[in-house]
Design a protein around this motif. Structure first.
Motif, PDB file in Angstrom:
ATOM      1  N   UNK A   1       0.826  -1.201   0.000  1.00  0.00           N
ATOM      2  CA  UNK A   1       0.000   0.000   0.000  1.00  0.00           C
ATOM      3  C   UNK A   1       0.860   1.251   0.000  1.00  0.00           C
TER       4      UNK A   1
ATOM      5  N   UNK B   1       1.944   3.529  -2.915  1.00  0.00           N
ATOM      6  CA  UNK B   1       1.039   4.481  -3.546  1.00  0.00           C
ATOM      7  C   UNK B   1       0.968   5.822  -2.830  1.00  0.00           C
TER       8      UNK B   1
ATOM      9  N   UNK C   1     -16.044 -10.989   3.484  1.00  0.00           N
ATOM     10  CA  UNK C   1     -15.106  -9.874   3.439  1.00  0.00           C
ATOM     11  C   UNK C   1     -14.397  -9.843   2.098  1.00  0.00           C
ATOM     12  N   UNK C   2     -14.002 -11.028   1.623  1.00  0.00           N
ATOM     13  CA  UNK C   2     -13.339 -11.089   0.318  1.00  0.00           C
ATOM     14  C   UNK C   2     -14.242 -10.535  -0.771  1.00  0.00           C
ATOM     15  N   UNK C   3     -15.512 -10.975  -0.761  1.00  0.00           N
ATOM     16  CA  UNK C   3     -16.443 -10.486  -1.780  1.00  0.00           C
ATOM     17  C   UNK C   3     -16.677  -8.990  -1.621  1.00  0.00           C
TER      18      UNK C   3
ATOM     19  N   UNK D   1     -14.552  -6.704  -0.435  1.00  0.00           N
ATOM     20  CA  UNK D   1     -13.405  -5.974  -0.978  1.00  0.00           C
ATOM     21  C   UNK D   1     -13.493  -5.945  -2.495  1.00  0.00           C
ATOM     22  N   UNK D   2     -13.830  -7.094  -3.053  1.00  0.00           N
ATOM     23  CA  UNK D   2     -13.930  -7.175  -4.514  1.00  0.00           C
ATOM     24  C   UNK D   2     -14.939  -6.161  -5.039  1.00  0.00           C
TER      25      UNK D   2
ATOM     26  N   UNK E   1     -13.747  -2.431  -4.638  1.00  0.00           N
ATOM     27  CA  UNK E   1     -12.740  -2.018  -5.611  1.00  0.00           C
ATOM     28  C   UNK E   1     -13.319  -2.011  -7.014  1.00  0.00           C
TER      29      UNK E   1
ATOM     30  N   UNK F   1     -15.477   0.990  -7.557  1.00  0.00           N
ATOM     31  CA  UNK F   1     -14.687   2.191  -7.683  1.00  0.00           C
ATOM     32  C   UNK F   1     -14.083   2.281  -9.078  1.00  0.00           C
TER      33      UNK F   1
END
Lengths: 138, 773
Positions: B669, B672, B758-760, B762-763, B766, B769
């Motif tokens: 991270x 960036x 949680x994985x889904x 985050x997917x 992102x 976005x």
């Protein structure tokens, strides 16, 4: 940014780490280890690959769909629970069976091992899924 | 038999509609297998323990009522799935479509065969969810999404009320098994005398009314018409909406025979019947007409199940049960006909249709049979059950006496007249009259047999049951009614039983209905004017206001609760920690610092502790992200060293690995972001942070100092249990892992579900976005 040394060492180490993570998974019931730890270790190995070789390069070899891993893992864990119901025990009730095999001696077969495998897959799948999604975001 | 149903539910991975139809056929055969036993008055059961400590079992129970529903669900399921083969375009995502349909069918079957209330609730909500997925099947259409959300909010929300009602029942009786309650007369008496009787009844009826689109909850059903038409035929007329009716029938013996039951169920039914029948007039969408007619027909059944008095608890039960079966046949048929018409004309607006009888003669005949049955015209099956409806209305009015002697039959006749009018509208508007060619395609032709056969079969059933009711009555209605009334029911239904009051009422209905139909356009125009003048006067606008208001409120709430920067969260967490730990510590511990302290620290530990303190200081002081992260990781690794030193290898490994991953993520991270801290920390912020952190650390220090002095002694340590039992019960020597996968397996299962979500999450975050960019 990665050097030849890093690449070579990664290539040599990743299979060993993966094997180690599997042994952690299977040893979990009697010794330190288990599905969660094994899964995190596997994730570390793969993320090492991602970092050293880059996401693009890894994708060009084979597009892993980690989301399938966690779906399968969740299915295995849940089915373990339901499996107990099929034998008229309550949900997630575990059982074990001691088997004597030649050469290997007494081995305990545990129903919870399946549950652990499910945990392992879920941990690996979801962490790597998150990693990859974040990596692809750029 | 019932034990195989969940197995049938798992056979979901399919590709072709015929496969789905075959699954439905298997279900039908399985259900039919129970039929002979049920006709003889027996029941079929099977059960598995599920959460034994809470007396929740996965148990299945088949009596006449369940079997009737099972037959309707799987039988119509076969027809719907075969019809869909032709209806759904081959370019659609068929696998998803049939998967949802089968999932729905499985949950519906699971629900009607549930004998446990909690399990019934689970399947009940599953039907809501699958219905949501099916209504929103065309997910890029805003109206589909709106309708799907609405149906989910209303029906699943109602389900929560129902669950609360079941919990009250469980509190009263001490069991969640409905069948146990039903078979135990003293328990029913206990419930009827209990002070929680009324709350439980009201809560359960709210759930049933929401599912069956009764009362103010009807609003979701018209919007649900955005679903593909076979779905509407299946879910929104023949099966799912009847779940509420099923529930009312199922709990009938427990609650009926009381005034509360009559007022709630019967009153709700009568009012909904009249309101929905009246509102059907202004619908121009052919599926909209059918939606309102479904609401009013369901209300018939509600009203009939509601007819009750202390002496005669089940006046309308047989009539309602018979009408339930008949409605499933003619309404599914009507929906399928509507599907054909919409398919051929590429519109659903009835004002643009007319004269289709020439192009679609077979469809016309089938549709006319079904619509006439709905209107109650002899010799079709709708006529029979409507006669029974009038009879029971007369009887109920007679029992109540006073003005009700006339009011109840009059309401029934008025409801029937509305039904007659909109049924005729359906036939006349689509098939009769002149063809309006400017709106319709030039060449229309009859659909293929694949699409024509299912409605034709249903129409044949409509006629068969109408002319020879005895078979259906003997094999399906009598067992079902016996299941509801808990006694052997014998029925004699025939087309002609003399010139009775009910027949007179039917004749009045036809005359009134024809008169209403003559003024159809005027009434519809009047309704349009009223709704245009008072747009806020509807439950729909109320719903919209609530839902839109909720999203605004939640945004405002989130702005306060989740401001964004990390520091407010940390402050809140630490303050709560202080509140929860500092206060009890001061209360329990006699002295803040115990007198007898063991200050001998081995050398390794001292060195480790010194390093940890150094590294933690580093995280606070270092000005560059990279350095700070390295310091944080150093703390983590040192802590894992402490774990190794204290002989906790599991913890050490976990800590080590998680620390490694966290460091990797951090490093990924910070590439960036700028490498140094930009923000200046003001003096007041610094003072506040110092105050909070020192308060927290002093609390922890005192807590730890006291911990070694027996502050936790009121609670016995749990670890002895695990030490003693991990080998004999779970066969493992590593206690930590045994706890994780065995003793607390449920927790772990929950955690991995959270991990997946949680994985889904985050997917999606992102993904959305990068989509919006």
């Amino acid at each position: 940014m990665t050097t030849l040394i890093a690449k070579t060492i990664t290539k040599a180490c990743v299979p060993i780490i993966i094997l180690f993570s599997i042994s952690l998974l299977l040893a979990g019931h009697n010794y330190p280890g288990g599905g969660f730890i094994g899964g995190v270790m596997f994730t570390s190995a793969i993320s090492l690959l991602y970092i050293v070789f880059g996401l693009r390069y890894m994708d060009s070899l084979y597009r892993y769909q980690w989301e399938k891993w966690f779906a399968v893992g969740l299915l295995i864990s849940t089915l373990t629970g339901i499996g107990a119901m099929a034998f008229r025990y309550s949900f997630l009730r575990s059982t074990y069976l001691t088997v004597s095999l030649p050469l290997l001696g007494d081995i305990k077969l545990l129903s919870t091992t399946f549950f652990d495998i499910g945990v392992y897959l879920v941990v690996t799948g979801s962490l790597l899924f998150v990693f990859k999604t974040m990596g692809e975001d750029e | 038999m019932a034990a195989i149903l969940p197995a049938a539910e798992r056979v979901l991975k399919n590709r072709v509609g015929w496969y789905a139809a075959a699954v439905a056929l298997i279900c039908l055969l399985l259900v039919a297998q129970a039929l002979p036993a049920v006709v003889n008055g027996e029941t079929v059961t099977g059960s598995f323990p599920w959460i034994p400590s809470l007396q929740v079992e996965l148990s299945f129970y088949g009596d006449g009522l369940s079997v009737m529903f099972g037959l309707i669900v799987s039988g119509i399921g076969i027809l719907i799935m075969s019809y869909s083969n032709e209806y759904m375009s081959k370019r659609e995502d068929l696998s998803r479509y049939y998967r949802y349909l089968l999932m729905f069918m499985g949950s519906m079957l699971g629900m009607v065969f549930s004998s446990n209330a909690i399990q019934l609730f689970v399947f009940w909500e599953l039907t809501s969810i699958t219905s949501f997925m099916l209504i929103g099947y065309w997910r890029n259409r805003p109206m589909s999404v709106y309708g799907a959300t609405k149906s989910l909010l209303v029906t699943a929300g109602g389900g929560i009320f129902m669950l609360a009602g079941f919990l009250l029942l469980g509190i009263i009786t001490g069991t969640f098994d409905i069948v146990t309650i039903l078979q135990n007369g003293s328990m029913i008496a206990l419930i009827k005398g209990h002070e929680l009787f009324l709350p439980a009844l009201v809560l359960i009826i709210i759930g049933a009314a929401a599912k069956s689109a009764q009362g103010p909850f009807y609003i979701w059903l018209p919007n649900a018409m955005e679903a593909p038409t076979p779905v509407s035929a299946f879910l929104h007329s023949a099966t799912m909406v009847k779940a509420g009716i099923y529930l009312v029938a199922r709990i009938h013996p427990i609650f009926s025979g009381t005034e509360a039951w009559f007022v709630l169920v019967g009153g709700l039914g009568i009012i909904t019947m009249l309101a929905a029948g009246f509102l059907a007039f202004r619908q121009t969408d052919i599926k909209g007409i059918l939606a309102y007619s479904t609401i009013s027909q369901l209300a018939y059944m509600m009203a009939m199940y509601g007819y009750t008095s202390y002496q005669y608890p089940g006046i309308g039960v047989t009539a309602a049960t018979f009408h339930l079966l008949n409605h499933a046949t003619f309404k599914a048929c009507l929906f399928l006909v509507a599907g054909i018409v919409a398919h051929e004309t590429a519109t659903r607006d009835i004002t643009k249709m007319g004269g289709l009888r020439k192009e679609l003669p077979a469809t016309f005949i089938i549709g006319a049979i079904a619509a006439l049955s709905m209107a109650g015209v002899p010799p079709l099956n709708g006529f029979l059950s409507k006669e029974m409806f009038y009879e029971s209305s007369l009887e109920m009015g007679h029992i109540l006496g006073g003005p009700f002697e006339y009011l109840i039959p009059a309401a029934a006749v008025l409801g029937g007249a509305f039904t007659f009018a909109y049924s005729i509208r359906f036939i006349d508007g689509i098939f009769l009259g002149k063809r309006r060619s400017e709106h319709l395609p030039k060449h229309m032709h009859e659909p293929t047999p694949v699409m024509l056969f299912p409605p034709a079969l249903l129409a044949a059933l409509v006629i068969l049951i109408g002319i020879f009711p005895s078979a259906a009555v003997h094999y399906i209605i009598e067992p079902a009614a016996s299941g509801i009334l808990l006694e052997d029911v014998q029925l004699h239904v025939s087309l002609w039983h003399g010139f009775t009051a009910a027949l007179l009422m039917t004749i009045i209905t036809f005359i009134a209905g024809a008169a209403l139909y003559a003024r159809y356009g005027a009434i519809a125009a009047w309704q349009d004017r009223v709704s245009a003048r008072y747009p806020a006067w509807s439950f729909n606008s109320l719903y919209d206001r609530i839902v839109n208001g909720a999203s605004g409120k939640s945004t405002a709430f989130a702005k306060v609760m989740q401001p964004g920067p990390l520091s407010p969260y940390l402050i809140a967490m630490l303050l709560i920690f202080l509140l929860l730990s500092a206060v009890p510590v001061i209360m329990i511990a006699g002295t803040l610092i115990p007198t007898e302290l063991n200050l001998e620290v081995p050398m390794y530990e001292a060195v480790l502790l010194g390093l940890i303190i150094l590294a933690s200081l580093g995280t606070a002081v270092l000005r560059k992200y990279l350095h700070a992260i390295i310091a944080v990781s150093a703390v983590g690794y040192l802590v894992s060293l402490v774990f190794i030193y204290l002989q906790a290898p599991d913890l050490a490994i976990t800590q080590l690995l998680v620390e490694t991953l966290a460091t990797i993520i951090f490093l990924l991270v910070i590439i960036k972001v700028p490498q140094t801290f930009r923000e200046k920390i003001t003096r007041s912020v610094l003072a506040r942070d110092l105050l909070i952190s020192s308060a927290v650390s002093i609390t922890v220090l005192i807590l730890l100092l006291n911990a070694s002095q027996g502050i936790v002694s009121p609670f016995e340590s749990l670890s002895y249990y695990f030490i003693e039992n991990s080998v004999p019960l779970a066969g493992g020597h590593n206690m930590v892992n045994v706890i994780l996968v065995d003793f607390r397996g449920y927790d772990t299962l929950g955690e991995i579900v959270v991990l997946c979500l949680a994985g889904l999450g985050v997917y999606n975050l992102l993904k959305s976005r990068s989509d919006s960019k």
